[in-house]
Write an enzyme that holds these catalytic residues in place. Structure first.
Site, PDB file in Angstrom:
ATOM      1  N   LEU A  76       0.753  -1.119  -0.098  1.00 10.01           N
ATOM      2  CA  LEU A  76       0.081   0.053  -0.118  1.00 10.01           C
ATOM      3  C   LEU A  76       0.923   1.299   0.118  1.00 10.01           C
ATOM      4  O   LEU A  76       0.393   2.341  -0.591  1.00 10.01           O
ATOM      5  CB  LEU A  76      -0.881   0.052   1.376  1.00 10.01           C
ATOM      6  CG  LEU A  76      -2.044  -0.969   1.056  1.00 10.01           C
ATOM      7  CD1 LEU A  76      -2.919  -1.156   2.235  1.00 10.01           C
ATOM      8  CD2 LEU A  76      -2.987  -1.026   0.089  1.00 10.01           C
ATOM      9  N   GLY A 119      -4.212  -8.574  -3.138  1.00  8.47           N
ATOM     10  CA  GLY A 119      -3.318  -9.134  -4.289  1.00  8.47           C
ATOM     11  C   GLY A 119      -2.874 -10.504  -3.811  1.00  8.47           C
ATOM     12  O   GLY A 119      -2.373 -11.249  -4.729  1.00  8.47           O
ATOM     13  N   GLU A 122      -5.238 -12.714  -4.985  1.00  3.03           N
ATOM     14  CA  GLU A 122      -5.482 -12.735  -6.604  1.00  3.03           C
ATOM     15  C   GLU A 122      -4.144 -13.516  -7.165  1.00  3.03           C
ATOM     16  O   GLU A 122      -4.317 -14.231  -8.072  1.00  3.03           O
ATOM     17  CB  GLU A 122      -5.059 -11.236  -6.976  1.00  3.03           C
ATOM     18  CG  GLU A 122      -6.536 -10.446  -6.813  1.00  3.03           C
ATOM     19  CD  GLU A 122      -6.249  -9.010  -7.165  1.00  3.03           C
ATOM     20  OE1 GLU A 122      -6.815  -8.720  -8.049  1.00  3.03           O
ATOM     21  OE2 GLU A 122      -5.501  -8.185  -6.783  1.00  3.03           O
ATOM     22  N   GLU A 142      -9.861  -4.162  -0.058  1.00  2.69           N
ATOM     23  CA  GLU A 142      -9.828  -3.167  -1.016  1.00  2.69           C
ATOM     24  C   GLU A 142     -11.164  -2.248  -0.753  1.00  2.69           C
ATOM     25  O   GLU A 142     -10.824  -0.887  -0.778  1.00  2.69           O
ATOM     26  CB  GLU A 142      -9.806  -3.592  -2.545  1.00  2.69           C
ATOM     27  CG  GLU A 142      -8.709  -4.250  -3.134  1.00  2.69           C
ATOM     28  CD  GLU A 142      -8.357  -5.742  -2.568  1.00  2.69           C
ATOM     29  OE1 GLU A 142      -9.141  -6.370  -1.755  1.00  2.69           O
ATOM     30  OE2 GLU A 142      -7.501  -6.192  -3.358  1.00  2.69           O
TER      31      GLU A 142
HETATM   32  C1  1HE Z   1       2.383  -3.394   4.795  1.00  8.19           C
HETATM   33  C2  1HE Z   1       1.091  -4.283   4.423  1.00  8.19           C
HETATM   34  C3  1HE Z   1       0.647  -3.922   2.960  1.00  8.19           C
HETATM   35  C4  1HE Z   1       1.522  -4.869   6.030  1.00  8.19           C
HETATM   36  N1  1HE Z   1       1.421  -2.634   2.402  1.00  8.19           N
HETATM   37  N2  1HE Z   1       2.943  -2.334   4.216  1.00  8.19           N
HETATM   38  N3  1HE Z   1      -3.675  -5.409   2.132  1.00  8.19           N
HETATM   39  C5  1HE Z   1      -4.289  -5.054   3.042  1.00  8.19           C
HETATM   40  O1  1HE Z   1      -5.003  -4.050   3.285  1.00  8.19           O
HETATM   41  C6  1HE Z   1      -3.753  -5.552   4.322  1.00  8.19           C
HETATM   42  C7  1HE Z   1      -2.758  -4.802   5.056  1.00  8.19           C
HETATM   43  N4  1HE Z   1      -2.343  -5.198   6.240  1.00  8.19           N
HETATM   44  C8  1HE Z   1      -2.964  -6.106   7.216  1.00  8.19           C
HETATM   45  O2  1HE Z   1      -4.037  -5.803   7.321  1.00  8.19           O
HETATM   46  C9  1HE Z   1      -2.228  -6.644   8.427  1.00  8.19           C
HETATM   47  O3  1HE Z   1      -0.603  -6.284   8.236  1.00  8.19           O
HETATM   48  C10 1HE Z   1      -1.940  -8.187   8.186  1.00  8.19           C
HETATM   49  C11 1HE Z   1      -3.463  -8.680   8.886  1.00  8.19           C
HETATM   50  C12 1HE Z   1      -1.635  -8.788   6.858  1.00  8.19           C
HETATM   51  C13 1HE Z   1      -0.809  -8.814   9.453  1.00  8.19           C
HETATM   52  O4  1HE Z   1      -0.944  -8.129  10.576  1.00  8.19           O
HETATM   53  P1  1HE Z   1       0.315  -7.971  11.691  1.00  8.19           P
HETATM   54  O5  1HE Z   1       0.005  -7.477  13.043  1.00  8.19           O
HETATM   55  O6  1HE Z   1       1.004  -9.489  11.818  1.00  8.19           O
HETATM   56  O7  1HE Z   1       1.455  -6.939  10.859  1.00  8.19           O
HETATM   57  P2  1HE Z   1       1.340  -5.328  10.823  1.00  8.19           P
HETATM   58  O8  1HE Z   1       1.995  -4.793  12.121  1.00  8.19           O
HETATM   59  O9  1HE Z   1       0.046  -5.025  10.557  1.00  8.19           O
HETATM   60  O10 1HE Z   1       2.367  -5.039   9.687  1.00  8.19           O
HETATM   61  C14 1HE Z   1       3.888  -5.426   9.693  1.00  8.19           C
HETATM   62  C15 1HE Z   1       4.386  -4.459   8.777  1.00  8.19           C
HETATM   63  O11 1HE Z   1       4.005  -4.802   7.507  1.00  8.19           O
HETATM   64  C16 1HE Z   1       4.051  -3.058   9.094  1.00  8.19           C
HETATM   65  O12 1HE Z   1       5.105  -2.239   8.708  1.00  8.19           O
HETATM   66  P3  1HE Z   1       6.214  -1.469   9.842  1.00  8.19           P
HETATM   67  O13 1HE Z   1       7.130  -0.797   8.829  1.00  8.19           O
HETATM   68  O14 1HE Z   1       5.205  -0.754  10.546  1.00  8.19           O
HETATM   69  O15 1HE Z   1       6.595  -2.578  10.384  1.00  8.19           O
HETATM   70  C17 1HE Z   1       2.848  -2.828   8.197  1.00  8.19           C
HETATM   71  O16 1HE Z   1       2.623  -1.485   7.576  1.00  8.19           O
HETATM   72  C18 1HE Z   1       3.456  -3.587   6.922  1.00  8.19           C
HETATM   73  N5  1HE Z   1       2.349  -4.015   6.076  1.00  8.19           N
HETATM   74  N6  1HE Z   1       0.811  -5.049   5.177  1.00  8.19           N
HETATM   75  C19 1HE Z   1       2.314  -2.192   2.889  1.00  8.19           C
HETATM   76  N7  1HE Z   1      -0.357  -4.487   2.419  1.00  8.19           N
HETATM   77  C20 1HE Z   1      -3.409  -5.136  -7.519  1.00  8.19           C
HETATM   78  S1  1HE Z   1      -4.417  -4.359  -6.555  1.00  8.19           S
HETATM   79  C21 1HE Z   1      -4.425  -5.574  -5.060  1.00  8.19           C
HETATM   80  C22 1HE Z   1      -5.041  -4.623  -3.983  1.00  8.19           C
HETATM   81  C23 1HE Z   1      -4.688  -5.161  -2.759  1.00  8.19           C
HETATM   82  O17 1HE Z   1      -4.060  -5.968  -2.431  1.00  8.19           O
HETATM   83  S2  1HE Z   1      -5.493  -4.190  -1.304  1.00  8.19           S
HETATM   84  C24 1HE Z   1      -5.012  -5.232  -0.045  1.00  8.19           C
HETATM   85  C25 1HE Z   1      -4.145  -4.565   0.709  1.00  8.19           C
END
Ligand code: 1HE
Length: 268
Positions: A76, A119, A122, A142
């Site tokens: 993201l 993703g 996906e 999303e």
């Molecule tokens: C990230 C991402 C990410 C984690 N992009 N940095 N995806 C989402 O909306 C899912 C977003 N993520 C979460 O809801 C949670 O991270 C999890 C449930 C997957 C895992 O939770 P947790 O408690 O094990 O980890 P965390 O503390 O949330 O995240 C650890 C680190 O990973 C943290 O960074 P830090 O620098 O603070 O340690 C988070 O910011 C980072 N992180 N997920 C960037 N997705 C082609 S179109 C497709 C469209 C999509 O895929 S939309 C879905 C996006």
């Protein structure tokens, strides 16, 4: 067959990916656990390089993720600076890469655990056989992020789940657990924690023993038949059946069965 120990695969990958070969099987790991295997551009382009560079003697691929989660989906942090034309070409880039996975040379088995979201789901949906550990859960966040799927999810996921379930996931943030995912077709196998990779390797080993022509037909012809009108589908099926049975390897295998040298179908 899968070897127990891996050896290096000669392909340049970003640090967020790791690859090795185990006999005829190539294993690729999402290796960015600190960011929950979020898919940034280098990772997605690295997957493309991995699939483009598969050696000719590789007969199946296993995809899995390092750490507590398979993948948190799109990175993201990349979104904030992207304008609309860039957004279109980014999504088209994902389509190109995921198409290379789905319609590549060899079948891909995915081992999933923890978050399989956005993703990440996906990506898994572009692969051919999916194993889920009991920790796996599926989401399409999303909707709540104000964005939309861009990695082929609108095309592939309704074919697994149905349009209305995908709508529900995107509109309400509903998640499905591993058992529900098995019932819905998001995974094909449900397995105990820590066993996903071993199960995926076992399945890839079986796939690797099929003839290349049968694997080609299953990957490339079957989905096209399923999308065709029935009359065209029956015709394509007849042509593919005739091509497959005309292959020397098929004839040798049929002969082996008739001479009782081939294993019977076994239900365990
Ligand atoms: C990230 C991402 C990410 C984690 N992009 N940095 N995806 C989402 O909306 C899912 C977003 N993520 C979460 O809801 C949670 O991270 C999890 C449930 C997957 C895992 O939770 P947790 O408690 O094990 O980890 P965390 O503390 O949330 O995240 C650890 C680190 O990973 C943290 O960074 P830090 O620098 O603070 O340690 C988070 O910011 C980072 N992180 N997920 C960037 N997705 C082609 S179109 C497709 C469209 C999509 O895929 S939309 C879905 C996006």
């Amino acid at each position: 067959m899968a070897d127990a120990t891996g050896s290096r695969l000669a392909v340049d990958l970003p640090p967020s990916l790791a690859a090795e070969r185990r006999g005829a099987i190539a294993v690729v790991r999402l290796a960015r656990p600190g960011k929950r295997n979020a898919l940034d551009d280098p990772t997605v382009l690295g997957l493309e390089a991995f699939f483009d560079g598969l050696p000719d003697d590789i007969r199946a691929v296993v995809l899995h993720g390092e750490g507590e989660h398979f993948s948190a989906g799109l990175d993201l942090s990349e979104l904030s600076s992207r304008d609309i034309p860039e957004g279109i070409s980014h999504s088209r880039m994902w389509h190109r890469v995921f198409d290379k996975i789905q319609f590549g040379r060899v079948p891909v088995v995915t081992a999933m655990h923890g978050a399989v979201v956005g993703g990440g789901l996906e990506l898994a949906a572009a692969t051919h056989v999916r194993v889920a550990e009991r920790s796996a859960y599926y989401a399409l966040p999303e909707g709540s992020r104000g964005i939309y799927v861009g990695g082929g999810g609108s095309v592939r996921l309704p074919r697994l789940l149905g349009v209305t379930r995908m709508m529900d996931m995107m509109l309400t943030g509903r998640t499905y657990g591993a058992e529900e995912g098995l019932a819905l077709g998001l995974s094909h196998y449900l397995i105990d924690p820590g066993q996903g990779l071993a199960k995926a390797l076992e399945l890839a080993g079986r796939i690797a023993e099929n003839t290349a022509l049968t694997n080609f037909a299953v990957m490339h012809v079957l989905p096209r038949i399923a999308e065709s009108d029935p009359a065209s589908g029956y015709m394509m099926e007849s042509l593919m059946a005739a091509i497959a049975q005309g292959d020397q390897e098929a004839k040798a295998r049929l002969q082996a069965f008739l001479e009782k040298r081939a294993p019977k179908v076994a239900h365990s």
